[in-house]
Design an enzyme around this catalytic site. Structure first.
Site, PDB file in Angstrom:
ATOM      1  N   ASP A 252    -137.231 -68.484  29.017  1.00 55.87           N
ATOM      2  CA  ASP A 252    -136.849 -68.279  30.402  1.00 55.87           C
ATOM      3  C   ASP A 252    -136.853 -66.766  30.610  1.00 55.87           C
ATOM      4  O   ASP A 252    -136.756 -65.999  29.646  1.00 55.87           O
ATOM      5  CB  ASP A 252    -135.457 -68.869  30.652  1.00 55.87           C
ATOM      6  CG  ASP A 252    -134.984 -68.680  32.076  1.00 55.87           C
ATOM      7  OD1 ASP A 252    -135.774 -68.928  33.003  1.00 55.87           O
ATOM      8  OD2 ASP A 252    -133.828 -68.268  32.256  1.00 55.87           O
TER       9      ASP A 252
ATOM     10  N   ASP B  12    -135.116 -64.576  33.548  1.00 54.02           N
ATOM     11  CA  ASP B  12    -133.864 -63.965  33.989  1.00 54.02           C
ATOM     12  C   ASP B  12    -132.696 -64.475  33.153  1.00 54.02           C
ATOM     13  O   ASP B  12    -132.445 -65.668  33.086  1.00 54.02           O
ATOM     14  CB  ASP B  12    -133.621 -64.256  35.474  1.00 54.02           C
ATOM     15  CG  ASP B  12    -134.759 -63.751  36.355  1.00 54.02           C
ATOM     16  OD1 ASP B  12    -135.434 -62.787  35.955  1.00 54.02           O
ATOM     17  OD2 ASP B  12    -134.965 -64.332  37.434  1.00 54.02           O
TER      18      ASP B  12
ATOM     19  N   SER C 267    -129.382 -61.537  38.150  1.00 47.44           N
ATOM     20  CA  SER C 267    -128.630 -61.070  39.307  1.00 47.44           C
ATOM     21  C   SER C 267    -128.381 -62.250  40.247  1.00 47.44           C
ATOM     22  O   SER C 267    -129.309 -63.006  40.530  1.00 47.44           O
ATOM     23  CB  SER C 267    -129.416 -59.993  40.065  1.00 47.44           C
ATOM     24  OG  SER C 267    -128.812 -59.724  41.312  1.00 47.44           O
TER      25      SER C 267
ATOM     26  N   ARG D  48    -137.620 -69.321  48.920  1.00 47.35           N
ATOM     27  CA  ARG D  48    -136.571 -68.970  49.885  1.00 47.35           C
ATOM     28  C   ARG D  48    -137.032 -67.877  50.842  1.00 47.35           C
ATOM     29  O   ARG D  48    -136.301 -67.494  51.754  1.00 47.35           O
ATOM     30  CB  ARG D  48    -135.316 -68.497  49.148  1.00 47.35           C
ATOM     31  CG  ARG D  48    -134.653 -69.543  48.301  1.00 47.35           C
ATOM     32  CD  ARG D  48    -133.523 -68.931  47.453  1.00 47.35           C
ATOM     33  NE  ARG D  48    -133.077 -69.823  46.402  1.00 47.35           N
ATOM     34  CZ  ARG D  48    -132.154 -70.762  46.529  1.00 47.35           C
ATOM     35  NH1 ARG D  48    -131.569 -70.943  47.697  1.00 47.35           N
ATOM     36  NH2 ARG D  48    -131.817 -71.513  45.517  1.00 47.35           N
TER      37      ARG D  48
ATOM     38  N   CYS E  93    -142.121 -71.573  38.721  1.00 47.46           N
ATOM     39  CA  CYS E  93    -141.974 -72.495  39.843  1.00 47.46           C
ATOM     40  C   CYS E  93    -141.527 -71.670  41.032  1.00 47.46           C
ATOM     41  O   CYS E  93    -140.446 -71.091  41.018  1.00 47.46           O
ATOM     42  CB  CYS E  93    -140.937 -73.572  39.527  1.00 47.46           C
ATOM     43  SG  CYS E  93    -140.506 -74.557  40.994  1.00 47.46           S
TER      44      CYS E  93
ATOM     45  N   HIS F   9    -140.946 -72.861  44.064  1.00 46.51           N
ATOM     46  CA  HIS F   9    -140.412 -73.747  45.101  1.00 46.51           C
ATOM     47  C   HIS F   9    -138.917 -73.580  45.336  1.00 46.51           C
ATOM     48  O   HIS F   9    -138.158 -73.241  44.432  1.00 46.51           O
ATOM     49  CB  HIS F   9    -140.715 -75.200  44.734  1.00 46.51           C
ATOM     50  CG  HIS F   9    -142.170 -75.444  44.534  1.00 46.51           C
ATOM     51  ND1 HIS F   9    -142.707 -75.698  43.293  1.00 46.51           N
ATOM     52  CD2 HIS F   9    -143.198 -75.429  45.405  1.00 46.51           C
ATOM     53  CE1 HIS F   9    -144.019 -75.859  43.415  1.00 46.51           C
ATOM     54  NE2 HIS F   9    -144.343 -75.694  44.687  1.00 46.51           N
TER      55      HIS F   9
ATOM     56  N   CYS G 134    -139.697 -80.510  43.551  1.00 51.44           N
ATOM     57  CA  CYS G 134    -140.995 -80.504  42.875  1.00 51.44           C
ATOM     58  C   CYS G 134    -140.830 -80.913  41.410  1.00 51.44           C
ATOM     59  O   CYS G 134    -139.720 -80.973  40.896  1.00 51.44           O
ATOM     60  CB  CYS G 134    -141.602 -79.102  42.954  1.00 51.44           C
ATOM     61  SG  CYS G 134    -140.613 -77.877  42.084  1.00 51.44           S
TER      62      CYS G 134
ATOM     63  N   CYS H 111    -142.177 -79.142  38.924  1.00 48.59           N
ATOM     64  CA  CYS H 111    -142.257 -77.982  38.038  1.00 48.59           C
ATOM     65  C   CYS H 111    -140.942 -77.228  37.915  1.00 48.59           C
ATOM     66  O   CYS H 111    -140.788 -76.388  37.024  1.00 48.59           O
ATOM     67  CB  CYS H 111    -143.377 -77.036  38.469  1.00 48.59           C
ATOM     68  SG  CYS H 111    -143.246 -76.350  40.128  1.00 48.59           S
TER      69      CYS H 111
ATOM     70  N   ASP I 262    -130.843 -69.581  29.130  1.00 51.65           N
ATOM     71  CA  ASP I 262    -129.426 -69.251  29.296  1.00 51.65           C
ATOM     72  C   ASP I 262    -128.714 -70.246  30.204  1.00 51.65           C
ATOM     73  O   ASP I 262    -127.517 -70.124  30.420  1.00 51.65           O
ATOM     74  CB  ASP I 262    -129.261 -67.826  29.842  1.00 51.65           C
ATOM     75  CG  ASP I 262    -129.740 -67.686  31.280  1.00 51.65           C
ATOM     76  OD1 ASP I 262    -130.782 -68.288  31.631  1.00 51.65           O
ATOM     77  OD2 ASP I 262    -129.089 -66.969  32.058  1.00 51.65           O
TER      78      ASP I 262
ATOM     79  N   ARG J 212    -130.241 -76.082  32.761  1.00 43.88           N
ATOM     80  CA  ARG J 212    -131.520 -76.639  33.233  1.00 43.88           C
ATOM     81  C   ARG J 212    -132.680 -76.277  32.304  1.00 43.88           C
ATOM     82  O   ARG J 212    -133.602 -77.062  32.125  1.00 43.88           O
ATOM     83  CB  ARG J 212    -131.796 -76.249  34.666  1.00 43.88           C
ATOM     84  CG  ARG J 212    -132.050 -74.794  34.889  1.00 43.88           C
ATOM     85  CD  ARG J 212    -132.383 -74.501  36.352  1.00 43.88           C
ATOM     86  NE  ARG J 212    -132.252 -73.098  36.592  1.00 43.88           N
ATOM     87  CZ  ARG J 212    -131.378 -72.548  37.424  1.00 43.88           C
ATOM     88  NH1 ARG J 212    -130.578 -73.305  38.128  1.00 43.88           N
ATOM     89  NH2 ARG J 212    -131.333 -71.254  37.568  1.00 43.88           N
TER      90      ARG J 212
END
Length: 187
Positions: free
Chosen positions: A7, A9, A16, A57, A89, A91, A97, A99, A126, A129
């Site tokens: 992953d 972030d 953040s 977003r 992803c 989305h 979705c 992905c 982290d 999910r």
């Protein structure tokens, strides 16, 4: 093939709550770049799999995301490492979705493109999910305590056989000490 999925972030760079919206907001977690470099020099293929709902977003464009990721590539390359690919992803979470982690679509695509059995995927994340996405494919979930990791660990309900390390550098140290890919993990 030794393939490690990360992953972004909270694992590679500081996370953040306002999202990473520009290259100058992207700051590596201490030791993460060195960990990627050590692993890639030891023959590991490093792939990033990241939910980037800031695109969906309307907070950033795909071009801005590409510039953020280009900075990450440059920093890793300057340290002597290599990131083989970045999957993301874009989305909004409400788009439902396939992905967006915790659904396994992005990881299934990585397994397909790299010609590896989904059960042989190792994912470092982290958040729950991240772990759920790889666990749903019977791959190996690894939690790091950076980013949201301490909160994820404290909440419990981790997938069976989740390994926990302080940070990506500790994961790299473990993998390099064993140098055996998936066979170093309990099933």
């Amino acid at each position: 093939m030794k393939l490690l999925v990360l992953d972004r972030d909270g694992v590679i760079n500081e996370d953040s709550p306002e999202y990473i919206k520009a290259p100058d907001e992207w700051h590596p977690i201490p030791g993460s770049i060195e960990a990627i470099s050590e692993l890639s020099r030891a023959g590991w293929s490093i792939v990033v799999a990241s939910n980037q709902s800031a695109v969906g977003r309307g907070m950033i464009s795909v071009d801005t995301l590409n510039r953020i990721n280009a900075k990450m590539h440059r920093v890793v390359a300057a340290a002597g490492g290599h990131i083989d690919a970045i999957f993301f992803c874009p989305h909004h979470p409400e788009e439902d979705c396939e992905c967006r982690k915790p659904k396994p679509g992005m990881l299934q695509e990585i397994a397909h493109r790299y010609h590896v059995n989904a059960m042989d995927l190792i994912m470092v994340g982290d958040s729950l999910r991240d772990l759920e996405a790889v666990a749903s494919m019977d791959g190996m979930p690894i939690l790091v305590r950076t980013g949201k990791g301490k909160k994820t660990e404290a909440a419990g309900n981790l997938p069976l056989n989740t390994l926990i390390f302080d940070d990506l550098q500790a994961v790299a140290t473990y993998l390099l000490a064993h140098d055996m890919g998936m066979s170093v993990f309990p099933k």
